[in-house]
Design a protein around this motif. Sequence first.
Motif, mmCIF file in Angstrom:
data_model
loop_
_atom_site.group_PDB
_atom_site.id
_atom_site.type_symbol
_atom_site.label_atom_id
_atom_site.label_comp_id
_atom_site.label_asym_id
_atom_site.label_seq_id
_atom_site.Cartn_x
_atom_site.Cartn_y
_atom_site.Cartn_z
ATOM 1 N N ILE A 1 1.257 3.411 10.382
ATOM 2 C CA ILE A 1 1.770 3.265 9.021
ATOM 3 C C ILE A 1 2.841 2.179 8.959
ATOM 4 O O ILE A 1 2.890 1.384 8.014
ATOM 5 N N SER A 2 3.688 2.112 9.974
ATOM 6 C CA SER A 2 4.824 1.198 9.937
ATOM 7 C C SER A 2 4.554 -0.149 10.595
ATOM 8 O O SER A 2 5.418 -1.021 10.586
ATOM 9 N N LYS A 3 3.362 -0.353 11.155
ATOM 10 C CA LYS A 3 3.076 -1.610 11.847
ATOM 11 C C LYS A 3 2.981 -2.770 10.870
ATOM 12 O O LYS A 3 2.618 -2.590 9.695
ATOM 13 N N ARG B 1 0.829 -1.222 0.000
ATOM 14 C CA ARG B 1 0.000 0.000 0.000
ATOM 15 C C ARG B 1 0.861 1.270 0.000
ATOM 16 O O ARG B 1 0.587 2.212 0.720
ATOM 17 N N TRP B 2 1.848 1.299 -0.854
ATOM 18 C CA TRP B 2 2.791 2.412 -0.840
ATOM 19 C C TRP B 2 2.075 3.746 -1.030
ATOM 20 O O TRP B 2 2.248 4.677 -0.237
ATOM 21 N N PHE B 3 1.259 3.850 -2.060
ATOM 22 C CA PHE B 3 0.598 5.131 -2.323
ATOM 23 C C PHE B 3 -0.350 5.507 -1.191
ATOM 24 O O PHE B 3 -0.364 6.657 -0.733
ATOM 25 N N PHE B 4 -1.144 4.572 -0.737
ATOM 26 C CA PHE B 4 -2.124 4.847 0.311
ATOM 27 C C PHE B 4 -1.446 5.432 1.541
ATOM 28 O O PHE B 4 -1.891 6.445 2.105
ATOM 29 N N LYS B 5 -0.356 4.814 1.958
ATOM 30 C CA LYS B 5 0.336 5.282 3.160
ATOM 31 C C LYS B 5 1.002 6.636 2.941
ATOM 32 O O LYS B 5 0.951 7.512 3.811
ATOM 33 N N GLU B 6 1.623 6.818 1.782
ATOM 34 C CA GLU B 6 2.296 8.094 1.503
ATOM 35 C C GLU B 6 1.277 9.224 1.386
ATOM 36 O O GLU B 6 1.529 10.349 1.826
ATOM 37 N N ALA B 7 0.137 8.927 0.803
ATOM 38 C CA ALA B 7 -0.884 9.964 0.617
ATOM 39 C C ALA B 7 -1.562 10.357 1.927
ATOM 40 O O ALA B 7 -2.206 11.407 2.004
ATOM 41 N N LEU B 8 -1.417 9.540 2.952
ATOM 42 C CA LEU B 8 -2.093 9.798 4.226
ATOM 43 C C LEU B 8 -1.123 9.986 5.380
ATOM 44 O O LEU B 8 -1.491 9.844 6.551
ATOM 45 N N ARG B 9 0.118 10.361 5.078
ATOM 46 C CA ARG B 9 1.107 10.517 6.144
ATOM 47 C C ARG B 9 0.739 11.621 7.130
ATOM 48 O O ARG B 9 1.137 11.584 8.290
#
Length: 608
Positions: free
Chosen positions: A531-533, A515-523
């Motif tokens: 995010i890192s779990k 989910r690279w984009f999802f996490k980056e877009a919601l930082r």
Amino acid sequence: MDGIFGWLGDHGAHHDLIRHMGRAACLSPEGLLHEHSSQLLGVAACSRFGKADIHVENGLAAALAGRPRFLDDELAFIAREQGPANAVAHGWVRHGEQLPLLMQGNFAFAVLEPLKKRACLALDRVGAERLCYAHRGGHLVFGSSVQNVAAHPGIGRTIDPQAIYDYLYFHTIPAPRSLYQGVHKLLPGQIVTLKNGHLDARFYWHADYTPVDADFAAHRTHFRDLLDQAVRDTDAPATAAFLSGGTDSSTVVGTLTAARGAPIDTFSIGFDADGFDEMEYARCAAERYGSRRHEYYLKPADIVTAIPVIAREYDEPFGNDSAVPTYFCARTARDAGFERMLAGDGGDEIFGGNARYAKQRLFENYFRLPAAFRRGVIEPIAHVPLLSGRFPLAKLKSYVRQANMGLPLRLESYNFLHRTPLDEILAQDFIHAVDPSAADAALVDVYARTASDHYINRMMHVDLKFTLADNDLRKVGTMTEAAGIEVRYPLLDDRLVAFANHLPVDYKVRGQTLRWFFKEALRDVLPEKIISKAKHGFGLPFGVWCTQHAPLGELVGDSLSDFKARGWMRPAYLDHMSGMLRGPHASYYGVMVWVTMMLERWLQANGH
């Protein structure tokens, strides 16, 4: 069970038949909110949440379950002023089989035209609602519940042995098969039509994975707008949210909090068992968003309480043990006065969050090596006599074996029915009554018809069907309904699903990052800790608890003992599973013990 049901075709005591079909799946006869019957048809709807209705006019009957959004302005106006079932009726007259394309959101509908002997059934794009049917003896019978359909005297409740096999394989019975012979379930995005006595099933919608070319900033802006709109559209008075502490539920809670500009109520489940509890992440999210948090710690006694509820509420055997925490989480919210909950289901399947997506890259990379090197060097080494069973060659042998399975069958390499020879698990007569290859063939069919050549998109397409529609949405939808809660899934908004499907593959899974984009877009929305779990499911410590809590252990023992009499599974294997619960592999074998136990409890609760 809430929903719609009815039939097209001449039959006897229509009013009594409607009531009979309703009692097969509704809470009570009083749950029949709307009904109509005539010489040639019957339609009815029942819903505690006001999301099912019928409309009968000018020789046409329409039944609708769900909360669709109509894209046509005139139909949207009719839905607001006269009800969505009325809009379906008018939409069918104007647009015919194109009608589902003008609807979004969760819906299942039936349109019956007795004088023309025509009918249409359709299900939403993700399978948030349910719809089943049977065509036999000149009757088309439909219903949200398999039990509605089977209750019609022209159909009946003859168990399909293949459905039992599919249940043991998938832990649910995937569409289009149902537990009963002759009763079928619509797939997400499917439409079924009856014309001139001929029944035709096709897809009115296919997931489009064509990547849209845009930079990260543009994608991020579009995504955030869609996410905000989806959450706003599913919000309503007396609405709370599930909060597991995972990426999806935290996103929904954070977005809803921002949309309201005020704290919301969240509900979380904890487990007093090592390796299962994630309450610290739920508390992290609740603190970040200032939520009014409600927590319930599940106890072994709660499982004993939940088992008969699960056996009663599902219209077919259902073996996902996380139905238990889902039920208690929803019941806690209902006891607190809430009527609706938002759930985060769907994010993994559309944005690339399941761990197997990254794992399969390791196997797919094997085929980038020259074929001559693979077959002439690696595979002979992996199968060196006497050494292939020892580390590290044992690992290499396992890797080569799984790689050569290919997708999607590789995803089931650890399935119980693949790990042990079938004739050691199942009785010979049962094996002869089924086609064991049919389960794998169903996976291959969905994988192959994906509108993408990339294996990650294809796996996600398989998960949309088997993991989400056949399993997780049924789990959450049925258990929340049993608790008196209506659930909504903002991450499965059709606009969000289409957006996610169009993302480039490496925006979904980048290397080993899910989910690279999802996490980056919601930082700026999600806590870094979440995010890192590591990925964690909503699992149940059943295998451990059933040896520690005597009433649960007794229920398990009695259920497996009763199941032996069915003659489907070898008694020795049932004894083997029970014995393994007392060893270090209790959690692993607990899965199949739960699946088998719930099959027996369901059969008994439903008169089989």
